[in-house]
Scaffold this active site. Structure first.
Site, PDB file in Angstrom:
ATOM      1  N   ARG A  30     -12.255 -39.463 -51.945  1.00 24.32           N
ATOM      2  CA  ARG A  30     -11.427 -39.520 -50.625  1.00 24.32           C
ATOM      3  C   ARG A  30     -12.543 -39.596 -49.510  1.00 24.32           C
ATOM      4  O   ARG A  30     -13.285 -38.496 -49.363  1.00 24.32           O
ATOM      5  CB  ARG A  30     -10.608 -38.541 -50.252  1.00 24.32           C
ATOM      6  CG  ARG A  30     -10.181 -38.270 -48.750  1.00 24.32           C
ATOM      7  CD  ARG A  30      -9.172 -37.291 -48.967  1.00 24.32           C
ATOM      8  NE  ARG A  30      -7.858 -37.488 -48.362  1.00 24.32           N
ATOM      9  CZ  ARG A  30      -7.389 -37.211 -47.326  1.00 24.32           C
ATOM     10  NH1 ARG A  30      -7.972 -37.031 -46.313  1.00 24.32           N
ATOM     11  NH2 ARG A  30      -6.113 -37.877 -46.951  1.00 24.32           N
ATOM     12  N   ARG A  36      -9.659 -44.654 -44.273  1.00 31.06           N
ATOM     13  CA  ARG A  36      -9.456 -43.587 -45.548  1.00 31.06           C
ATOM     14  C   ARG A  36      -9.371 -44.480 -46.767  1.00 31.06           C
ATOM     15  O   ARG A  36      -8.686 -45.478 -46.764  1.00 31.06           O
ATOM     16  CB  ARG A  36      -8.530 -42.409 -45.178  1.00 31.06           C
ATOM     17  CG  ARG A  36      -7.074 -42.929 -44.993  1.00 31.06           C
ATOM     18  CD  ARG A  36      -6.551 -42.752 -43.572  1.00 31.06           C
ATOM     19  NE  ARG A  36      -7.028 -42.114 -42.574  1.00 31.06           N
ATOM     20  CZ  ARG A  36      -6.627 -40.869 -42.475  1.00 31.06           C
ATOM     21  NH1 ARG A  36      -5.768 -40.353 -42.999  1.00 31.06           N
ATOM     22  NH2 ARG A  36      -7.102 -40.359 -41.284  1.00 31.06           N
ATOM     23  N   ASP A  53      -4.801 -41.618 -49.032  1.00 30.00           N
ATOM     24  CA  ASP A  53      -3.889 -40.614 -48.273  1.00 30.00           C
ATOM     25  C   ASP A  53      -2.670 -40.640 -49.053  1.00 30.00           C
ATOM     26  O   ASP A  53      -1.975 -41.601 -49.268  1.00 30.00           O
ATOM     27  CB  ASP A  53      -3.470 -41.263 -47.084  1.00 30.00           C
ATOM     28  CG  ASP A  53      -3.818 -40.227 -45.707  1.00 30.00           C
ATOM     29  OD1 ASP A  53      -4.622 -39.256 -46.237  1.00 30.00           O
ATOM     30  OD2 ASP A  53      -3.548 -40.611 -44.691  1.00 30.00           O
ATOM     31  N   ASP A  66       0.914 -38.555 -48.732  1.00 25.70           N
ATOM     32  CA  ASP A  66       1.495 -37.349 -47.952  1.00 25.70           C
ATOM     33  C   ASP A  66       2.792 -37.084 -48.522  1.00 25.70           C
ATOM     34  O   ASP A  66       3.465 -37.988 -49.069  1.00 25.70           O
ATOM     35  CB  ASP A  66       1.875 -38.026 -46.442  1.00 25.70           C
ATOM     36  CG  ASP A  66       0.756 -38.295 -45.610  1.00 25.70           C
ATOM     37  OD1 ASP A  66      -0.219 -37.457 -45.727  1.00 25.70           O
ATOM     38  OD2 ASP A  66       0.694 -39.247 -44.915  1.00 25.70           O
TER      39      ASP A  66
HETATM   40  N1  ROI Z   1      -1.953 -46.603 -40.343  1.00 24.19           N
HETATM   41  C1  ROI Z   1      -1.083 -47.498 -41.166  1.00 24.19           C
HETATM   42  N2  ROI Z   1      -0.746 -48.479 -41.116  1.00 24.19           N
HETATM   43  N3  ROI Z   1      -1.039 -46.929 -42.554  1.00 24.19           N
HETATM   44  C2  ROI Z   1      -1.394 -45.614 -42.802  1.00 24.19           C
HETATM   45  O1  ROI Z   1      -1.093 -45.165 -43.983  1.00 24.19           O
HETATM   46  C3  ROI Z   1      -2.037 -44.866 -42.137  1.00 24.19           C
HETATM   47  N4  ROI Z   1      -2.571 -43.544 -42.173  1.00 24.19           N
HETATM   48  C4  ROI Z   1      -3.100 -42.887 -41.198  1.00 24.19           C
HETATM   49  C5  ROI Z   1      -3.157 -43.440 -39.767  1.00 24.19           C
HETATM   50  C6  ROI Z   1      -4.646 -43.221 -39.601  1.00 24.19           C
HETATM   51  C7  ROI Z   1      -2.506 -42.700 -38.870  1.00 24.19           C
HETATM   52  N5  ROI Z   1      -2.927 -44.613 -39.766  1.00 24.19           N
HETATM   53  C8  ROI Z   1      -1.960 -45.540 -40.647  1.00 24.19           C
HETATM   54  O2  ROI Z   1      -3.478 -41.629 -41.670  1.00 24.19           O
END
Ligand code: ROI
Length: 166
Positions: free
Chosen positions: A83, A92, A95, A97
């Site tokens: 990561r 990144r 991620d 979540d």
């Molecule tokens: N923007 C998009 N399109 N998809 C994401 O998964 C995503 N994840 C984030 C931030 C930086 C807010 N922007 C993102 O963490």
């Protein structure tokens, strides 16, 4: 057994393979049973616009893990992916979540469920509605209606759902 929804996102180091690898790790985890997986979507970055487009997906997992334990598991997968987070709201490698966990609402220093950005993010709502069209949020809102009403902002299916193993 709880049913949780996870949001996956990546925009570095071949994001499609990042998501495939993450989904495979979720499939292999003995503490989880992957029960649904959305298509992979290309999405415009939320946050600074001078970063690559994202690839996003949502999966459903059945688990006996608590929310905190599930968080530790997904953080382990993020770390295995090497990561990288280059800046706040920036690019990144991977991620993961926790979007929803049954119908609980939980807010601690390290974890908020439902995920606070959920209702504002087309790249979460649309894949979530794809795999759970009849789902309601703990606040009573219907995911399918939220997904229909949000601006798609260029969101586009780029690959079919990963084939589920039984
Ligand atoms: N923007 C998009 N399109 N998809 C994401 O998964 C995503 N994840 C984030 C931030 C930086 C807010 N922007 C993102 O963490």
């Amino acid at each position: 057994m709880a049913l949780a929804y996870l949001g996956l996102g990546a925009n570095l180091n071949n994001p499609v393979s990042q998501l495939h690898a993450a989904i495979e790790q979720l499939q292999q985890a003995p503490e989880l049973s992957l029960s649904a997986c959305s298509s992979l979507y290309a999405s415009k970055p939320m946050g600074p616009q001078d970063q690559p487009d994202y690839v996003n997906a949502v999966v459903a997992v059945a688990t006996e893990l608590s929310p905190a334990e599930l968080l530790m598991l997904v953080q382990g997968i993020e770390n295995d992916a090497g990561r990288l987070r280059l800046r706040h709201w920036g690019e990144r490698t991977l991620d993961i979540d926790i979007l929803l966990y049954d119908d609980i609402s939980l807010h601690t220093e390290t974890l908020s469920i439902p995920h606070p950005g959920l209702e504002q993010r087309e790249f979460v709502l649309v894949p979530l509605a794809e795999i759970a069209p009849g789902l309601y949020l703990p606040n009573g809102k219907e995911v399918a209606a939220l997904a229909t009403n949000i601006a798609r902002n260029g969101l586009d299916i780029i690959a079919p759902a990963v084939t589920m193993q039984d």
